[in-house]
Design a protein around this motif. Structure first.
Motif, PDB file in Angstrom:
ATOM      1  N   LEU A  55      46.867  54.830  28.564  1.00  0.00           N
ATOM      2  CA  LEU A  55      45.903  54.072  29.367  1.00  0.00           C
ATOM      3  C   LEU A  55      46.597  52.988  30.193  1.00  0.00           C
ATOM      4  CD1 LEU A  55      42.868  53.659  26.926  1.00  0.00           C
ATOM      5  CD2 LEU A  55      42.925  54.948  29.067  1.00  0.00           C
ATOM      6  N   SER A  56      47.621  52.374  29.623  1.00  0.00           N
ATOM      7  CA  SER A  56      48.374  51.343  30.356  1.00  0.00           C
ATOM      8  C   SER A  56      49.032  51.934  31.592  1.00  0.00           C
ATOM      9  CB  SER A  56      49.441  50.711  29.452  1.00  0.00           C
ATOM     10  OG  SER A  56      48.858  50.057  28.353  1.00  0.00           O
ATOM     11  N   PHE A  57      49.661  53.106  31.423  1.00  0.00           N
ATOM     12  CA  PHE A  57      50.298  53.757  32.569  1.00  0.00           C
ATOM     13  C   PHE A  57      49.252  54.268  33.562  1.00  0.00           C
ATOM     14  CE2 PHE A  57      54.963  54.967  32.564  1.00  0.00           C
ATOM     15  CZ  PHE A  57      55.354  53.779  32.007  1.00  0.00           C
ATOM     16  N   LEU A  58      48.075  54.665  33.067  1.00  0.00           N
ATOM     17  CA  LEU A  58      46.986  55.065  33.955  1.00  0.00           C
ATOM     18  C   LEU A  58      46.578  53.905  34.852  1.00  0.00           C
ATOM     19  CD1 LEU A  58      44.673  57.263  34.546  1.00  0.00           C
ATOM     20  CD2 LEU A  58      43.299  55.914  32.957  1.00  0.00           C
ATOM     21  N   ILE A  89      40.413  45.918  30.042  1.00  0.00           N
ATOM     22  CA  ILE A  89      39.751  45.328  28.866  1.00  0.00           C
ATOM     23  C   ILE A  89      39.738  46.334  27.713  1.00  0.00           C
ATOM     24  CG2 ILE A  89      37.554  44.465  27.963  1.00  0.00           C
ATOM     25  CD1 ILE A  89      36.975  43.369  30.785  1.00  0.00           C
ATOM     26  N   ILE A  90      39.394  47.593  28.026  1.00  0.00           N
ATOM     27  CA  ILE A  90      39.368  48.638  26.991  1.00  0.00           C
ATOM     28  C   ILE A  90      40.758  48.825  26.379  1.00  0.00           C
ATOM     29  CG2 ILE A  90      39.025  51.115  26.575  1.00  0.00           C
ATOM     30  CD1 ILE A  90      36.857  51.046  28.739  1.00  0.00           C
ATOM     31  N   THR A  91      41.770  48.864  27.223  1.00  0.00           N
ATOM     32  CA  THR A  91      43.148  49.060  26.746  1.00  0.00           C
ATOM     33  C   THR A  91      43.604  47.897  25.882  1.00  0.00           C
ATOM     34  OG1 THR A  91      43.606  50.270  28.793  1.00  0.00           O
ATOM     35  CG2 THR A  91      45.501  49.609  27.466  1.00  0.00           C
ATOM     36  N   LEU A  92      43.231  46.682  26.264  1.00  0.00           N
ATOM     37  CA  LEU A  92      43.586  45.492  25.473  1.00  0.00           C
ATOM     38  C   LEU A  92      42.974  45.564  24.073  1.00  0.00           C
ATOM     39  CD1 LEU A  92      43.249  42.728  28.213  1.00  0.00           C
ATOM     40  CD2 LEU A  92      45.319  43.228  26.893  1.00  0.00           C
ATOM     41  N   LEU A 116      42.145  48.300  22.442  1.00  0.00           N
ATOM     42  CA  LEU A 116      42.839  49.349  21.689  1.00  0.00           C
ATOM     43  C   LEU A 116      44.205  48.869  21.199  1.00  0.00           C
ATOM     44  CD1 LEU A 116      42.038  52.509  23.862  1.00  0.00           C
ATOM     45  CD2 LEU A 116      41.231  52.058  21.544  1.00  0.00           C
ATOM     46  N   LEU A 117      44.907  48.136  22.045  1.00  0.00           N
ATOM     47  CA  LEU A 117      46.224  47.621  21.657  1.00  0.00           C
ATOM     48  C   LEU A 117      46.121  46.646  20.496  1.00  0.00           C
ATOM     49  CD1 LEU A 117      48.214  46.964  24.962  1.00  0.00           C
ATOM     50  CD2 LEU A 117      48.979  48.321  23.002  1.00  0.00           C
ATOM     51  N   LYS A 118      45.096  45.821  20.516  1.00  0.00           N
ATOM     52  CA  LYS A 118      44.909  44.829  19.459  1.00  0.00           C
ATOM     53  C   LYS A 118      44.705  45.494  18.097  1.00  0.00           C
ATOM     54  CE  LYS A 118      44.675  40.600  21.411  1.00  0.00           C
ATOM     55  NZ  LYS A 118      45.403  39.417  20.888  1.00  0.00           N
ATOM     56  N   SER A 119      44.096  46.698  18.112  1.00  0.00           N
ATOM     57  CA  SER A 119      43.698  47.331  16.850  1.00  0.00           C
ATOM     58  C   SER A 119      44.753  48.266  16.261  1.00  0.00           C
ATOM     59  CB  SER A 119      42.405  48.121  17.060  1.00  0.00           C
ATOM     60  OG  SER A 119      42.618  49.199  17.957  1.00  0.00           O
ATOM     61  N   VAL A 120      45.850  48.516  16.979  1.00  0.00           N
ATOM     62  CA  VAL A 120      46.833  49.490  16.510  1.00  0.00           C
ATOM     63  C   VAL A 120      48.096  48.793  16.010  1.00  0.00           C
ATOM     64  CG1 VAL A 120      47.971  49.836  18.746  1.00  0.00           C
ATOM     65  CG2 VAL A 120      47.924  51.693  17.099  1.00  0.00           C
ATOM     66  N   ASP A 121      48.682  49.341  14.948  1.00  0.00           N
ATOM     67  CA  ASP A 121      49.939  48.826  14.408  1.00  0.00           C
ATOM     68  C   ASP A 121      51.104  49.567  15.056  1.00  0.00           C
ATOM     69  OD1 ASP A 121      48.762  47.011  12.641  1.00  0.00           O
ATOM     70  OD2 ASP A 121      48.451  48.587  11.136  1.00  0.00           O
ATOM     71  N   ILE A 122      52.038  48.804  15.616  1.00  0.00           N
ATOM     72  CA  ILE A 122      53.176  49.382  16.327  1.00  0.00           C
ATOM     73  C   ILE A 122      54.468  48.861  15.709  1.00  0.00           C
ATOM     74  CG2 ILE A 122      54.418  49.425  18.537  1.00  0.00           C
ATOM     75  CD1 ILE A 122      51.693  49.285  19.928  1.00  0.00           C
TER      76      ILE A 122
END
Length: 399
Positions: A14-17, A173-176, A178-184
């Motif tokens: 989504l970020s690259f999109l 906003i949607i991508t942010l 999703l990023l907040k909720s995933v462990d990397i």
């Protein structure tokens, strides 16, 4: 485990999109401003994006190493969110220059972060597949931005075309979230740029060949993505809407090309795939130039269908080159590697745009496919050296 990997991959795609839509909105901007600004002036406009991108990539390596890849990607998306909300509200040309500078700086942060996250969370063929998937979403962004803005420009609300960037703000906003909720997984604190002789690693012949290829790959992609609508409008005499739609199908074919590559790379060697793609690209460009030069009046309509098809074979090249090198480079050097890639990408984008601007300014756009063929020949030659040359570096430095 696969679920976790897919959860990591989705916000990266989504970020690259998002950045794809921003970076490739230049085709729309050129069409909209071409009646007020000369092609020579529009060619320079791109440098307001590319020069800050190159400068930022030099100075953000240590910053990303300290803040972490995930946080750096979040910062870049926040900058984009704010700037896209502001763009339609400021009705002056100079703000496009500021906006493009923000896009360039944010993309430098995002690209280094995304590629570093992939390096830290994927390995070998899975890494190559992840890069092709992320780059496929980049091509879908080009399709989406051309279809979206093309539809808007032909509607009764065409004067509000800049408000289309609010859609990109919403996606941010949607991508942010999703990023907040995933462990990397993050790499250990890096010392990039601080060890004496660190930069000597990047003077390895294989990496030098790779950086030159990156320059010309972005050079060529920029010549298509930003200037193909103008070629269709000026040379094929079709309106702005259909010019953007034809360019959108170039991106759609590119999306399918990269999506297919994300699967094929799991079975075939990267060099074999690149050779096949280059051969077909040469063939399509040659056919297009022959049609333009000798059969223009009879087969002009064929160009509208044939030229977008080139994306199916051109688009896989960049992620294949990237994945081959990223797999060979140690994790601790990933930030510096991607920052140099961003620099050469920025230079390729600016020079490519100026190159095409001069061609259109000099009324030489009838040779559009031929001018693109020339840098492709350089890439073709360098690919053989890239495949045969190993990466050499001082083992003691790695310990």
């Amino acid at each position: 485990m696969n679920v976790n990997k897919n959860r990591i991959k989705l916000p990266l795609m989504l970020s690259f999109l998002i950045f794809s839509m921003l970076l490739n909105s230049m085709g729309v901007i050129i069409l909209q401003l071409s009646e007020k600004v000369s092609y020579k002036g529009l060619g320079v406009l791109e440098s307001f994006k590319d020069i800050p991108m190159a400068i930022m990539s030099l100075f953000c390596v240590n910053l990303i190493a300290k803040t972490g890849n995930k946080n750096a990607l979040i910062f870049s998306l926040v900058f984009i969110l704010v700037s896209c909300i502001a763009l339609p509200l400021v009705d002056t040309f100079w703000f496009f220059k500021i906006w493009l500078s923000i896009v360039g700086v944010s993309f430098a942060l995002a690209k280094i972060s995304v590629f570093s996250i992939i390096k830290n969370n994927f390995k070998d063929a899975q890494l190559s597949s992840a890069i092709s998937s992320v780059d496929a979403s980049f091509m879908f962004g080009i399709f989406f931005v051309n279809i979206g803005f093309g539809t808007l420009l032909t509607s009764s609300y065409s004067e509000y075309w800049k408000f289309g960037f609010w859609v990109i703000a919403f996606l941010s906003i949607i991508t942010l979230l999703l990023l907040k909720s995933v462990d990397i997984d993050e790499a250990q604190k890096s010392e990039d740029g601080k060890k004496p002789g660190e930069w000597k690693f990047f003077l390895s012949p294989k990496l030098v060949y790779f950086f030159i290829i990156v320059f010309f790959m972005v050079f060529i992609e920029q010549s298509f993505n930003s200037w193909l609508p103008s070629f269709f409008k000026n040379n094929l005499k079709i309106n702005s809407y259909f010019a953007l739609q034809a360019s959108a199908f170039l991106a759609l074919f590119s999306f399918f090309g990269r999506l297919a590559t994300s699967r094929l790379i799991l079975r075939f060697h990267w060099f074999k795939l690149i050779m096949i793609c280059l051969f077909v690209v040469f063939l399509i460009l040659g056919i297009c130039q022959v049609l333009i030069s000798y059969f223009y009046s009879d087969y002009k309509f064929l160009l509208i269908f044939i030229m977008p098809m080139i994306g199916l074979f051109l688009a896989p090249l960049f992620p294949l080159y990237n994945s081959e090198i990223l797999n060979k480079v140690p994790k601790e050097k990933t930030h510096l590697l991607v920052s140099i890639v961003v620099i050469f990408s920025s230079l390729g984008s600016s020079v490519g745009s100026l190159y095409m601007a001069i061609i259109f300014y000099k009324d030489a756009s009838n040779f559009y496919p031929l001018f693109i063929l020339l840098p492709l020949l350089i890439i073709f030659g360098l690919t053989f050296f890239l495949n045969k040359t190993p990466i050499t570096y001082d083992r003691e430095q790695q310990e």
